[in-house]
Enzyme design. Structure first.
Site, mmCIF file in Angstrom:
data_model
loop_
_atom_site.group_PDB
_atom_site.id
_atom_site.type_symbol
_atom_site.label_atom_id
_atom_site.label_comp_id
_atom_site.label_asym_id
_atom_site.label_seq_id
_atom_site.Cartn_x
_atom_site.Cartn_y
_atom_site.Cartn_z
ATOM 1 C CG ASP A 1 -7.157 -0.149 7.332
ATOM 2 O OD1 ASP A 1 -6.357 -0.199 6.748
ATOM 3 O OD2 ASP A 1 -7.244 -0.528 8.404
ATOM 4 C CG ASP B 1 -9.625 0.465 14.154
ATOM 5 O OD1 ASP B 1 -10.750 0.720 14.575
ATOM 6 O OD2 ASP B 1 -9.136 -0.509 13.811
ATOM 7 C CG ASN B 2 -10.562 0.598 9.935
ATOM 8 O OD1 ASN B 2 -9.359 0.235 10.164
ATOM 9 N ND2 ASN B 2 -11.631 -0.505 10.206
ATOM 10 N NE ARG C 1 -2.476 -0.807 3.681
ATOM 11 C CZ ARG C 1 -3.666 -0.693 4.732
ATOM 12 N NH1 ARG C 1 -4.998 -1.037 4.317
ATOM 13 N NH2 ARG C 1 -3.228 -0.743 5.943
HETATM 14 P P1 AMP Z 1 -9.722 -4.040 10.570
HETATM 15 O O1 AMP Z 1 -10.988 -3.555 11.264
HETATM 16 O O2 AMP Z 1 -9.729 -5.151 9.666
HETATM 17 O O3 AMP Z 1 -9.055 -2.813 10.034
HETATM 18 O O4 AMP Z 1 -8.679 -4.552 11.677
HETATM 19 C C1 AMP Z 1 -8.815 -4.048 13.151
HETATM 20 C C2 AMP Z 1 -7.510 -4.592 13.881
HETATM 21 O O5 AMP Z 1 -7.380 -5.938 13.679
HETATM 22 C C3 AMP Z 1 -6.040 -3.970 13.173
HETATM 23 O O6 AMP Z 1 -5.379 -3.664 14.516
HETATM 24 C C4 AMP Z 1 -5.576 -4.970 12.636
HETATM 25 O O7 AMP Z 1 -4.263 -4.972 12.362
HETATM 26 C C5 AMP Z 1 -6.064 -6.328 13.337
HETATM 27 N N1 AMP Z 1 -6.281 -7.395 12.361
HETATM 28 C C6 AMP Z 1 -7.169 -7.710 11.427
HETATM 29 N N2 AMP Z 1 -6.754 -9.008 10.806
HETATM 30 C C7 AMP Z 1 -5.874 -9.340 11.278
HETATM 31 C C8 AMP Z 1 -5.000 -10.632 11.261
HETATM 32 N N3 AMP Z 1 -5.255 -11.526 10.249
HETATM 33 N N4 AMP Z 1 -3.896 -10.733 11.762
HETATM 34 C C9 AMP Z 1 -3.461 -9.939 12.719
HETATM 35 N N5 AMP Z 1 -4.196 -8.735 13.176
HETATM 36 C C10 AMP Z 1 -5.250 -8.528 12.354
HETATM 37 MG MG MG Z 2 -7.927 -1.481 10.267
#
Ligand code: AMP
Ligand code: MG
Length: 497
Positions: free
Chosen positions: A271, A261-262, A185
């Protein structure tokens, strides 16, 4: 993990000029850490447009050792991989510490235009912030993120970009067993609202200040001159977020997980998970199968943008130190959003600016479209062609209530008659895309990619890179610019990625 720190694999030199501003913020912000190797990687997709912007125009960046670098098996010479820590509110609830659980920031590279852009690998393995996750991303979601990033950029919507995808047969367990991929990215910064929330929640005011100084100096230098620079930063982020929400609504884009966080501090779309472009217009449409309450439904997204800004404001309070100044920074959101959306909807109608008459027309046609679930992209494109000379029937036939749309079209024609029709048509054809990345199109190229046929991704990317051009020579053009097939409405996109 220690092994990877002490015995780094050989470096791949792409001749990039690097700097590491985020790393210099200090150890409270990140953990230096190499990506985890990806077994026997292969190329899945690449964006030549992004490569050119990075000065990677020659074929060298797609050589074998670059493949190894973008898969996380070799270090890119000059990069200094790290995972950053942040926190956030997920679905309205404080989630505490999160962070780059499967991403590695490599540093910033200087573009030929003189800008600095960060490169980040996503899906590149475990970090201290992986929590229960496996550090990986699946091929399916990586293709969706790659294509959506480049498509949104081409539509003129602020977004993180994507350079390439590398894949592997390495299994990754989700609802079923899938395979791993890594997306590279690109963005000026991947800093999120959640980065600020993190340091505020932990009472780390010095770090909070260092972060806000960094963001102001790098990205919002005008705020420095304000009497309260951090309040000015909040006001600037409020403006960009209002603009972004208007962009999303106008193009019919839905982000399925608008957690803090997104949310990008630069007002970028970031994201891509369970996102969707609107098919038949349903203001209450929920694109994320896991969003049971519809918190992130299409018509709620602008309000959620405000909710998230409020969370950011709270995180910045120790620095703003003046409740009224924070409220004053947030207060214009509603007006800014409404004005931005007005402007975009006027452009969709071919008008240089919004007026009471254009607002009434928009309100009426959206009501009719919502009643009939009229296809968002097709309606606006057909209306554009109609203003350019196509018969009114091409618009009428999109509706069951032909009399209602005919009445609306007459009023619209009265308004548009006050303007140069050729200019209006031109504006509309540059505002209302012929093609957007619908779920079923992504599904189609994902199915082929699972069989190791990656060319359809490149072919689709070529269409999405010029979304305002008619490209009937592409064999899927008629289908992909037409109505989604019935099976498309049964595609379930969840948080699983
Ligand atoms: P997201 O809502 O998908 O942006 O992710 C929320 C949080 O979960 C972030 O801190 C991501 O880094 C973490 N995360 C999501 N999928 C994974 C994964 N497969 N392994 C490790 N961390 C993850
Ligand atoms: Mg995220």
């Amino acid at each position: 993990m220690q092994d990877r720190l002490t015995s780094p694999p050989p470096a791949t030199d792409l001749g990039l000029d690097w700097r590491h501003g985020f790393e210099r913020l200090g150890t409270a912000f990140h953990t230096p850490l190499a990506p985890m190797p990806l077994r026997d990687p292969y190329w899945v997709a690449h964006s030549e447009g992004m490569a050119r912007e990075l000065g990677l125009a020659n074929e060298g960046w797609r050589a074998q050792d670059a493949l190894q670098a973008f898969a996380g098996n070799r270090v890119l010479a000059g990069s200094r991989p790290l995972a950053s820590v942040y926190s956030g509110h997920q679905f309205g609830v404080w989630a505490g510490q999160l962070g780059d659980g499967r991403a590695h920031l490599l540093g910033e590279v200087r573009t030929p235009a003189g800008d600095w852009l960060e490169l980040q690998l996503k899906g590149s393995g475990l970090t201290p912030y992986s929590r229960m996750g496996d550090g990986r991303a699946v091929l399916r979601s990586s293709i969706r993120e790659f294509l959506a990033s480049e498509a949104m950029h081409a539509l003129g919507v602020p977004t993180t970009r994507a350079l390439c995808i590398t894949g592997s047969d390495q299994p990754v367990r989700r609802e079923t067993v899938e395979t791993a991929a890594v997306v590279t990215r690109v963005a000026p910064s991947f800093i999120r609202f959640g980065h600020f929330e993190h340091f505020n929640a932990n009472g780390q005011v010095d770090e909070l200040r260092r972060l806000s100084d960094y963001v102001i100096d790098r990205f919002y230098p005008d705020c420095r001159a304000a009497s309260n620079p951090v309040a000015a930063l909040l006001a600037a982020v409020t403006r960009r977020t209002a603009e972004l929400m208007a962009d999303w609504q106008a193009v019919g884009f839905m982000h399925g997980v608008m957690n803090t966080d997104n949310m990008s501090i630069l007002g970028l779309t970031i994201d891509y998970g369970p996102f969707q472009f609107m098919d038949g217009f349903d203001p209450a449409h929920i694109c994320n199968h896991s969003d049971h309450s519809g918190r992130y439904a299409y018509h709620r997204q602008p309000q959620i943008g405000y909710w998230n800004l409020f969370a950011l404001a709270q995180a910045l309070m120790p620095l703003i130190d003046d409740q009224q100044a924070a409220l004053d920074a947030l207060e214009p959101y509603k007006t800014l959003f409404a004005a931005a959306l007005d402007q975009r909807m006027a452009a969709k109608l071919g008008l240089p600016q919004a007026s009471d008459a254009s607002r009434a027309l928009v309100r009426e046609v959206l009501e009719l479209m919502a009643q009939e679930r009229t296809d968002w992209t097709i309606f606006w494109r057909r209306l554009s062609h109609h203003v350019g000379g196509a018969p009114a029937d091409t618009v009428h036939e999109l509706f069951v209530d032909r009399a209602a749309i005919a009445r609306w079209l007459l009023q619209y024609q009265e308004l548009i008659a006050q303007y140069d029709r050729a200019l209006a048509a031109d504006l509309m054809l540059k505002t209302n895309p012929a093609i957007v990345l619908r779920n079923h199109m992504a599904e189609e190229v994902i199915a082929r990619a699972k069989l190791k046929d990656f060319q359809p991704i490149q072919d689709l990317l070529a269409l999405l890179e010029t979304p305002f051009d008619e490209q009937p020579a592409h064999p899927r053009w008629a289908d992909w610019t037409g109505f989604p097939p019935d099976w498309a409405s049964h595609i379930q996109i969840s948080c699983s990625s």
